[in-house]
Design a protein around this motif. Structure first.
Motif, mmCIF file in Angstrom:
data_model
loop_
_atom_site.group_PDB
_atom_site.id
_atom_site.type_symbol
_atom_site.label_atom_id
_atom_site.label_comp_id
_atom_site.label_asym_id
_atom_site.label_seq_id
_atom_site.Cartn_x
_atom_site.Cartn_y
_atom_site.Cartn_z
ATOM 1 N N GLN A 87 0.853 -1.191 0.000
ATOM 2 C CA GLN A 87 0.000 0.000 0.000
ATOM 3 C C GLN A 87 0.882 1.231 0.000
ATOM 4 O OE1 GLN A 87 -2.280 0.291 3.742
ATOM 5 N NE2 GLN A 87 -0.905 -1.248 4.613
ATOM 6 N N LEU A 88 0.348 2.299 -0.562
ATOM 7 C CA LEU A 88 1.081 3.553 -0.726
ATOM 8 C C LEU A 88 0.275 4.698 -0.133
ATOM 9 C CD1 LEU A 88 3.296 5.389 -2.021
ATOM 10 C CD2 LEU A 88 1.932 5.324 -4.126
ATOM 11 N N VAL A 89 0.906 5.466 0.742
ATOM 12 C CA VAL A 89 0.315 6.673 1.314
ATOM 13 C C VAL A 89 1.320 7.788 1.094
ATOM 14 C CG1 VAL A 89 -0.537 7.808 3.393
ATOM 15 C CG2 VAL A 89 -0.974 5.366 3.040
ATOM 16 N N ALA A 90 1.069 8.627 0.096
ATOM 17 C CA ALA A 90 2.066 9.641 -0.270
ATOM 18 C C ALA A 90 1.386 10.815 -0.951
ATOM 19 C CB ALA A 90 3.121 9.037 -1.199
ATOM 20 N N GLU A 91 2.076 11.956 -0.896
ATOM 21 C CA GLU A 91 1.539 13.178 -1.499
ATOM 22 C C GLU A 91 2.688 14.137 -1.780
ATOM 23 O OE1 GLU A 91 -1.298 16.907 -0.132
ATOM 24 O OE2 GLU A 91 -1.597 14.939 0.802
ATOM 25 N N SER A 92 2.647 14.778 -2.921
ATOM 26 C CA SER A 92 3.682 15.742 -3.279
ATOM 27 C C SER A 92 3.717 16.894 -2.278
ATOM 28 C CB SER A 92 3.419 16.304 -4.683
ATOM 29 O OG SER A 92 3.545 15.294 -5.649
ATOM 30 N N GLY A 93 4.932 17.329 -1.959
ATOM 31 C CA GLY A 93 5.107 18.499 -1.114
ATOM 32 C C GLY A 93 5.127 18.252 0.372
ATOM 33 N N LEU A 94 4.987 17.003 0.810
ATOM 34 C CA LEU A 94 4.898 16.744 2.239
ATOM 35 C C LEU A 94 6.259 16.873 2.931
ATOM 36 C CD1 LEU A 94 2.488 13.681 2.563
ATOM 37 C CD2 LEU A 94 1.956 16.123 2.714
ATOM 38 N N THR A 95 6.251 17.561 4.053
ATOM 39 C CA THR A 95 7.379 17.548 4.974
ATOM 40 C C THR A 95 7.205 16.364 5.924
ATOM 41 O OG1 THR A 95 6.181 18.936 6.528
ATOM 42 C CG2 THR A 95 7.558 20.062 4.882
ATOM 43 N N SER A 96 8.119 16.212 6.877
ATOM 44 C CA SER A 96 7.974 15.134 7.852
ATOM 45 C C SER A 96 6.674 15.279 8.633
ATOM 46 C CB SER A 96 9.171 15.125 8.807
ATOM 47 O OG SER A 96 10.355 14.792 8.116
ATOM 48 N N ASP A 97 6.353 16.487 9.048
ATOM 49 C CA ASP A 97 5.095 16.706 9.752
ATOM 50 C C ASP A 97 3.907 16.411 8.838
ATOM 51 O OD1 ASP A 97 3.444 17.576 11.944
ATOM 52 O OD2 ASP A 97 3.081 19.409 10.823
ATOM 53 N N GLY A 98 4.016 16.781 7.568
ATOM 54 C CA GLY A 98 2.935 16.499 6.623
ATOM 55 C C GLY A 98 2.706 15.011 6.434
ATOM 56 N N VAL A 99 3.775 14.221 6.422
ATOM 57 C CA VAL A 99 3.634 12.771 6.307
ATOM 58 C C VAL A 99 2.871 12.220 7.513
ATOM 59 C CG1 VAL A 99 4.898 10.586 6.331
ATOM 60 C CG2 VAL A 99 5.653 12.451 4.852
ATOM 61 N N LEU A 100 3.210 12.699 8.699
ATOM 62 C CA LEU A 100 2.512 12.262 9.901
ATOM 63 C C LEU A 100 1.026 12.588 9.815
ATOM 64 C CD1 LEU A 100 2.515 11.171 12.818
ATOM 65 C CD2 LEU A 100 3.086 13.508 13.565
ATOM 66 N N GLY A 119 12.140 14.248 3.555
ATOM 67 C CA GLY A 119 13.305 15.046 3.909
ATOM 68 C C GLY A 119 13.630 16.161 2.944
ATOM 69 N N VAL A 120 13.397 15.937 1.649
ATOM 70 C CA VAL A 120 13.716 16.976 0.667
ATOM 71 C C VAL A 120 12.902 18.236 0.935
ATOM 72 C CG1 VAL A 120 13.544 17.631 -1.761
ATOM 73 C CG2 VAL A 120 14.532 15.417 -1.140
ATOM 74 N N ASN A 121 11.615 18.081 1.210
ATOM 75 C CA ASN A 121 10.780 19.255 1.457
ATOM 76 C C ASN A 121 11.091 19.915 2.787
ATOM 77 O OD1 ASN A 121 9.175 19.133 -0.989
ATOM 78 N ND2 ASN A 121 8.247 17.299 -0.118
ATOM 79 N N ASP A 122 11.579 19.133 3.758
ATOM 80 C CA ASP A 122 12.052 19.752 4.995
ATOM 81 C C ASP A 122 13.195 20.720 4.691
ATOM 82 O OD1 ASP A 122 10.335 18.442 6.850
ATOM 83 O OD2 ASP A 122 11.560 16.641 6.712
ATOM 84 N N ILE A 123 14.073 20.323 3.769
ATOM 85 C CA ILE A 123 15.204 21.179 3.412
ATOM 86 C C ILE A 123 14.739 22.386 2.604
ATOM 87 C CG2 ILE A 123 17.283 21.293 1.971
ATOM 88 C CD1 ILE A 123 17.912 18.445 2.871
ATOM 89 N N THR A 124 13.943 22.163 1.572
ATOM 90 C CA THR A 124 13.540 23.275 0.710
ATOM 91 C C THR A 124 12.620 24.263 1.424
ATOM 92 O OG1 THR A 124 11.685 21.999 -0.214
ATOM 93 C CG2 THR A 124 13.797 21.866 -1.368
ATOM 94 N N ARG A 125 11.965 23.818 2.503
ATOM 95 C CA ARG A 125 11.091 24.713 3.266
ATOM 96 C C ARG A 125 11.736 25.188 4.562
ATOM 97 N NH1 ARG A 125 4.963 22.326 2.340
ATOM 98 N NH2 ARG A 125 5.173 22.007 0.093
ATOM 99 N N ASP A 126 13.030 24.919 4.704
ATOM 100 C CA ASP A 126 13.792 25.420 5.855
ATOM 101 C C ASP A 126 13.243 24.935 7.187
ATOM 102 O OD1 ASP A 126 16.072 26.698 5.091
ATOM 103 O OD2 ASP A 126 15.119 28.641 4.747
ATOM 104 N N VAL A 127 12.753 23.702 7.231
ATOM 105 C CA VAL A 127 12.334 23.115 8.509
ATOM 106 C C VAL A 127 13.595 22.776 9.305
ATOM 107 C CG1 VAL A 127 11.140 21.203 9.634
ATOM 108 C CG2 VAL A 127 10.231 22.162 7.501
ATOM 109 N N PRO A 128 13.747 23.269 10.518
ATOM 110 C CA PRO A 128 14.935 22.925 11.309
ATOM 111 C C PRO A 128 15.080 21.413 11.441
ATOM 112 C CG PRO A 128 13.735 24.719 12.344
ATOM 113 C CD PRO A 128 12.861 24.220 11.228
ATOM 114 N N LEU A 129 16.292 20.941 11.322
ATOM 115 C CA LEU A 129 16.541 19.504 11.330
ATOM 116 C C LEU A 129 16.049 18.851 12.614
ATOM 117 C CD1 LEU A 129 17.683 17.040 9.922
ATOM 118 C CD2 LEU A 129 19.975 17.744 10.636
#
Length: 246
Positions: A87-100, A119-129
């Motif tokens: 099964q797949l649960v995914a969406e474009s643009g999600l950060t780690s919080d968005g995945v949750l 992780g890529v969107n966390d970086i491009t959206r400047d989410v602190p690591l």
């Protein structure tokens, strides 16, 4: 310190390049096709859940048959000599919080192994690591409690400086950010039972990205699926009951 110094020295250039990339980047759709199914035949060898952002969703592929989750399930079915429910649960643009948040809304069925691509969107959206890793801890907890997942795999981010769409110095900067993410995620995973950080170094290749210069092509998804399958098969073997000898 390097990150702060780089921002001070290159800040205006990085901001300008990032803004231009957002304006000009191709906006590719998520591929069509089922987001759950059964791969292979025979006994159920594994229940697989793939969650995450646009790369988990398969952006860059023409259909789910050429994306990540479905080919990964078929590869695992062949290697495990059985069937794999996926099964797949995914969406474009999600950060780690968005995945949750997406997991909490969709509430997928129980699975044995979950692959979390984020992780890529966390970086491009400047989410602190530190915030991103905290959200990933919440993802692990939710999967273990609500989906009964026994093992969660977090693939490392690719070498983002290889993304063809990225101009320098922005490519260099996000590449360094991806490396920091991978080092921190590897340390973080060691502290969480049932979690692994999977190295992906050498899998990405600039010639294997799709036309947007940012997402994998079908050929690159196949390479990622092969690396993941090798790791998941080892997990399955390690967790299988061992027969006793007299």
């Amino acid at each position: 310190m390097l990150d702060i110094a780089t921002r001070l020295a290159l800040g205006p250039v990085l901001l300008a390049q990032a803004a231009r990339l957002r304006r000009t980047a191709l906006n590719l759709p998520e591929p069509s096709g089922p987001r759950r199914g059964l791969a292979g035949r025979g006994r159920t060898a594994l229940r697989l859940l793939v969650v995450g952002d646009s790369s988990a969703a398969g952006v860059g592929a023409r259909s789910q048959r050429e994306a990540l989750a479905q080919p990964l399930a078929h590869t695992l079915a062949r290697r495990l000599n059985g069937s794999v429910r996926w099964q797949l649960v995914a969406e474009s643009g999600l950060t780690s919080d968005g995945v949750l948040q997406r997991l909490m809304r969709e509430r997928p069925a129980a699975a044995d192994v979950a692959v979390v691509i984020v992780g890529v969107n966390d970086i491009t959206r400047d989410v602190p690591l530190a915030f991103a890793l905290r959200h990933r801890s919440h993802i692990v907890h939710w999967l273990q409690v609500h989906a009964r997942v026994r093992h969660v795999v977090f693939p490392a981010l690719p070498e983002m400086e290889l993304f063809p769409a990225m101009p320098n110095p922005l490519a260099w900067y996000v590449g360094q950010a991806a490396r920091r993410n991978n080092r921190a995620q590897a340390r973080w995973a060691q502290r969480h039972p049932g979690v692994t950080h999977l190295q992906m170094q050498g899998v990405a290749n600039p010639d294997l990205f799709c036309e947007d210069g940012f997402h994998p092509s079908a050929a690159l998804y196949a390479r990622v699926a092969e690396r993941l399958a090798l790791h998941i098969v080892e997990l399955a073997r390690d967790s299988a009951p061992r027969s006793e000898t007299a």
